[in-house]
Every structure is written in structure tokens, then in C-alpha cells.
Design a protein around this motif. Structure first.
Motif, short mmCIF file in Angstrom:
data_model
loop_
_atom_site.label_atom_id
_atom_site.label_comp_id
_atom_site.label_asym_id
_atom_site.label_seq_id
_atom_site.Cartn_x
_atom_site.Cartn_y
_atom_site.Cartn_z
N LYS A 33 -7.66 1.35 1.52
CA LYS A 33 -6.99 2.55 2.01
C LYS A 33 -5.97 2.99 0.96
CE LYS A 33 -5.38 4.70 6.25
NZ LYS A 33 -5.10 4.50 7.68
N LEU A 34 -6.16 4.18 0.40
CA LEU A 34 -5.29 4.73 -0.63
C LEU A 34 -4.16 5.53 0.02
CD1 LEU A 34 -7.99 6.09 -3.11
CD2 LEU A 34 -6.76 3.92 -3.28
N TYR A 35 -2.94 5.29 -0.43
CA TYR A 35 -1.77 6.00 0.09
C TYR A 35 -1.07 6.74 -1.04
CZ TYR A 35 -2.01 3.25 4.42
OH TYR A 35 -2.39 2.68 5.60
N ASN A 36 -0.64 7.96 -0.74
CA ASN A 36 0.17 8.72 -1.68
C ASN A 36 1.32 9.38 -0.93
OD1 ASN A 36 0.46 11.82 -2.95
ND2 ASN A 36 0.65 10.14 -4.41
N SER A 37 2.48 9.43 -1.57
CA SER A 37 3.63 10.09 -0.98
C SER A 37 3.97 11.32 -1.81
CB SER A 37 4.82 9.13 -0.96
OG SER A 37 5.95 9.74 -0.40
#
Length: 292
Positions: A33-37
């Protein structure tokens, strides 16, 4: 389904960390699961003092999600060619506005997440992973954190070194780590770094007690112990990393131990960069260690 969370800011270091995570996920049968802010200027405390152009929140979110999808597609294309195993990790995406630390607790609440993977720090980058963010993540998160350097490529893991001060609280983390080592049929080396002036009889008693606890609680045959004589923990870790033929270094992050100096501002990143090895950091106390 087990999941490996990957924090990305689309930098080269973060992309390399995601590639490492994907290869690891294939081996341990986990999804990614890729997360970006993404940053919303109007939410910055200084925004009122600056003439910011109007920003559309939904547009920023769509752009962040679009970048995640493009990167995910790139990863899928790469592993469809390079991976030979029968298990193919699924790749999902999630983006948030503002500092990602705000969302760490929500990430931890996802019970299937066994590991958080991040790229190491690059001085001078103006992204959400700069400054003290890496330290903040390590301080706040209750998941194991795997720090990957820009040039660290995934390879067969044959030996994992676990640095310990012989605290019995480390047994749970070693139990969890034994599951990861078992996946690769790797050796698990328990390393204690101590000054030569340390009382040998007292040390031997602690070692015997610690290893006895491991034997009684962990059913894993390929566990070994080694003492490294050094007055400086950092030097001892560098020595075992360079001469111990290990593929991953593991530590437990506490606030008050002999390892405390390793986790002062920026030193974790310095250790990771110096040893040129993946650095896996377990939190302490371990409220729930993952099953790999």
C-alpha cells in the motif's frame, strides 16, 4: 492479507524503498500500500503571511493520487518482468493532505499492516520526509520501520543481525524476527556490544539467561549469539555490518537504553547511510509484534 505500507514522496530514494518493499512482499506473501502526503498551502500556519495563489484541494488530491497510480503501474510493470515467484503482490494507493505523521495512528489501526517502509533521508530535499520527519516517524509509530538507502537493492537474505542490550523485552521482537528469517531460511545473529572492561562473569550470566529465554520461547534452530567488544555502540554496529556478512541490521528503539544515542536527531539516518544495509527498527514497548 498481510500488507507492507510504503511512504513515498516520489523521490528516487522513496522509489527505491518501494521497489525493495515490493520484492520483500513477494517473499513474505504480502500486498503493498503506497502512501503520499500532499501539501495544502492554506493549512500552513505561515500561509496568512504569504500571498498564496488559490489552491483547489480536490485538484491537489487528484494529482497526488494520479502520481501514485503512475508509480504503482510502473512497479507492476517492473515486477511482472523481474519477479519469478508464483505470488504477485497487489498494489493499492492512499493519499492525505498535510503532514503524514497525523495519519500514522490510522495506518497502525489497520491490523494487517506488518511493516512500514521508508527511504532514508537526503540532506537538502524539501519534501515531507525531510528534517526530523524520519525521526518523528520512528518515535511515533508502533509498527516496525524498515529504512532503505538510495542504492540498497533487494537480495537474498541469508543472515540478519539483531543488536540487543540483553533486555528480556527484546524476546518478542526476536520471535517476530525469527518468522522473517524463516521465510528466507536465514540465520538470526544476536549481537551484544560491550566494553572489554565489562565484568565477564556478570555479562556471561546475562547472556546465559537471555539465550535460555530465547530457547524456551522461540522454536527456531538457526539462532546464534556473538559479542562484539567495543566502547562505542556505533563503531560496534559498523564493525558487525562490515565484517559479519549480514544482509539486514535490526534494532529496538527505546528512549532510555544504551542505544539511546543512536536515535538522537538524524543519527538513525546516519547509521543507515554508514552501514549500507537495510535497517529494521522495532518499537518498544512492543504492543503487538507482527507475524511475518
Amino acid at each position: 492479507m498481510k500488507t507492507i505500507a510504503v511512504l513515498t514522496d516520489f523521490s528516487k530514494r522513496a522509489e527505491n524503498a518501494a521497489r525493495y518493499a515490493l520484492c520483500l512482499a513477494e517473499k513474505i506473501h504480502a500486498d503493498i500500500k503506497l502512501y503520499n502526503s500532499f501539501f495544502v498551502p492554506s493549512e500552513d500556519p505561515l500561509s496568512a503571511q504569504i500571498a498564496w495563489p488559490m489552491e483547489d484541494y480536490e485538484a491537489l488530491k487528484r494529482e497526488s493520487l494520479h502520481q501514485l497510480e503512475l508509480f504503482g503501474a510502473k512497479l507492476k510493470k517492473e515486477y511482472s518482468v523481474g519477479m519469478t515467484g508464483t505470488f504477485k503482490p497487489a498494489i493499492e494507493y492512499e493519499c492525505h493532505d498535510g503532514n503524514f505523521n497525523t495519519y500514522l495512528k490510522g495506518l497502525e489501526a489497520e491490523k494487517d499492516t506488518v511493516l512500514l517502509v521508508i527511504g532514508d533521508h537526503e540532506k537538502g530535499m524539501s519534501t515531507w520526509m525531510t528534517g526530523n520527519h524520519l525521526d518523528e516517524i520512528i518515535d511515533q509509530v508502533s509498527l516496525p520501520v524498515l529504512v532503505i538507502g538510495e542504492h540498497q537493492k533487494f537480495q537474498q537474505i541469508d543472515k540478519i543481525a539483531f543488536a540487543t542490550d540483553l533486555n528480556t523485552g527484546d524476546i518478542e521482537q526476536i520471535h517476530s524476527l525469527a518468522g522473517l528469517a524463516g521465510t528466507f531460511n536465514a540465520e538470526l545473529l544476536i549481537v551484544h556490544i560491550a566494553d572489554e572492561k565489562y565484568d565477564d562473569l556478570e555479562l556471561q550470566y546475562k547472556v546465559d539467561t537471555f539465550l535460555s529465554d530465547i530457547t524456551s520461547k522461540i522454536d527456531f534452530a538457526k539462532i546464534y549469539y556473538r559479542r562484539v567488544k567495543s566502547i562505542d555502540v556505533g563503531h560496534g554496529l559498523n564493525w558487525i555490518s562490515e565484517h559479519g556478512q549480514i544482509d539486514m541490521l535490526v534494532m529496538v528503539h527505546r528512549h532510555k537504553t544504551f542505544l539511546q544515542n543512536l536515535f538522537k536527531s538524524s543519527f538513525t539516518k546516519e547509521v543507515a547511510a554508514t552501514i549500507h544495509l537495510p535497517l529494521l527498527i522495532f518499537p518498544s514497548p512492543a504492543y503487538a509484534v507482527p507475524v511475518f
